[in-house]
Design an enzyme around this catalytic site. Structure first.
Site: not given
Length: 405
Positions: A179, A230, A262, A286, A290
């Protein structure tokens, strides 16, 4: 003053941690984490967009009443952020908003964004203002609890046996990664095609400080920490894992595990009770936080706290601006109210006042009041304003803790 960064949603214990090179204790900080003798605080409110003004209005009323009952003087100032700031000033984070936020004792945010600004250039998007605010306040540790309230277990989209008893904390790195990484932008490749690119990058100190927060949170919770990355594909994740593994030697009492993002996304809906504390980077945090929120029945139930080494903390519900229901009195204010409780507890050190709000939320749920997103047969469907009034009644009644469990 050092913050009492605590590790459970309602009943947390303060902790400190040591740096590897020094025996001096260091901790996350907010500007006012131990009640002062005058017990007077300045709070910056950022209603933002969509349902933000509605839920902030409820939270402000509850903070005022709670403060008066505990001898706390709260001075509020409202400032523009996001789409509202764009419309009024042409930028998503006006200078006076950032200045006011920095000079306050804590910041409470409603929500930002909406369809109206979706096609704006990146520097003119509401979300850019939020990123700039986080960067300006230097808040790097985002705490996002996901707890299934017993009263709402049937509101979860998961089976009762899967959702019941879930109580986890996502510790998200907030000011680094893709980001904020550079280079970023648009270009043209060797074939003359347009391209877009971003950079996922972390420095050692950025990983170490967020991992340290997570290890200490896990130590005070169930003693289990899952680092999500990852590392089978991304060099940034390989480096992340290397740093986390190295730090684990300082926390022999914490069981460290690793999971690819994942798989973590799948496991959160398959068997969420396996998780206690999760630490991860900005983008993965993020997304996963959620996802975790939906286990609880509604994203409208979950608060968050963003803390740094100094200055005020930023407290906000994790839900978005919900423009589809904005102005219709349908918003769920619980997450913002619980964010206000986190503000009192972590930002101002006013633990008793914070716990009063937390008990009031539980009592309001016990009395059956629900907004549409968490409504079920046998409960009472109300709007945002009425739910706020019911929470105020519970705050004033000062329900004993035993009755609110």
């Amino acid at each position: 003053m050092s913050t009492s960064l605590q590790t459970e949603l309602f009943h947390l214990k303060p902790f400190h941690f040591r740096t590897p090179s020094s025996s001096k204790r260091t901790s996350l900080r907010c500007s006012a984490t131990v009640p002062s003798s005058k017990r007077s605080y300045k709070i910056t409110l950022l209603p933002g967009d969509g349902i933000g003004p509605e839920v902030i209005s409820v939270a402000k009323d509850i903070l005022l009443l709670t403060g008066s009952l505990h001898g706390i003087k709260l001075e509020f100032q409202e400032k523009l952020l996001g789409g509202a700031a764009l419309d009024a000033t042409g930028v998503p984070l006006p200078d006076d908003t950032l200045s006011a936020a920095k000079q306050s004792d804590a910041v409470l945010l409603g929500a930002i964004g909406g369809y109206k600004w979706d096609k704006n250039e990146k520097h003119l998007k509401p979300e850019t203002g939020l990123l700039q605010l986080r960067e300006g306040l230097q808040v790097f540790a985002n705490l996002r609890p996901a707890t299934v309230f017993p009263q709402l277990v049937d509101a979860s989209t998961l089976k009762r046996e899967v959702a019941e008893g879930v109580d986890l904390m996502v510790v998200r790195e907030l000011t680094g990664g893709i980001y904020f990484g550079k280079p970023r932008g648009f270009g043209t490749n060797e074939n003359g095609e347009e391209t877009g690119f971003n950079t996922e990058i972390y420095a050692a100190h950025e990983i170490d400080r967020i991992a340290r927060v997570a290890f200490n949170i896990a130590r005070k919770r169930g003693g289990k920490l899952c680092s999500v990355d990852k590392a089978n594909v991304l060099e940034a994740s390989m480096f992340w894992r290397k740093r986390v593994v190295a730090l684990a030697q300082e926390y022999p009492d914490v069981e460290l595990s690793h999971m690819y993002v994942d798989n973590a996304a799948m496991q959160l809906v398959r068997y969420p009770k396996q998780f206690d504390t999760i630490v991860t980077n900005n983008i993965f945090g993020d997304i996963l936080s959620d996802e975790a929120s939906m286990i609880t029945g509604s994203i409208g139930m979950l608060p968050s706290a963003s803390l740094g080494d100094s200055g005020p903390g930023l407290f906000e519900p994790i839900h978005g601006s919900a423009p589809d229901i904005a102005g219709q009195d349908k918003a769920n204010p619980f997450a913002t109210v619980l964010s206000a409780a986190m503000l009192l507890k972590y930002g101002l050190g006013e633990v008793e006042a914070a716990e009063r709000i937390e008990r009031a939320v539980l009592e309001t749920l016990n009395r059956g009041f629900r907004t549409a997103d968490i409504y079920s047969d046998g409960t009472k469907l109300v709007g945002c304003k009425q739910l706020g009034e019911e929470i105020l009644k519970s705050v004033e009644s000062h329900v004993p803790a035993a009755a609110a469990v």
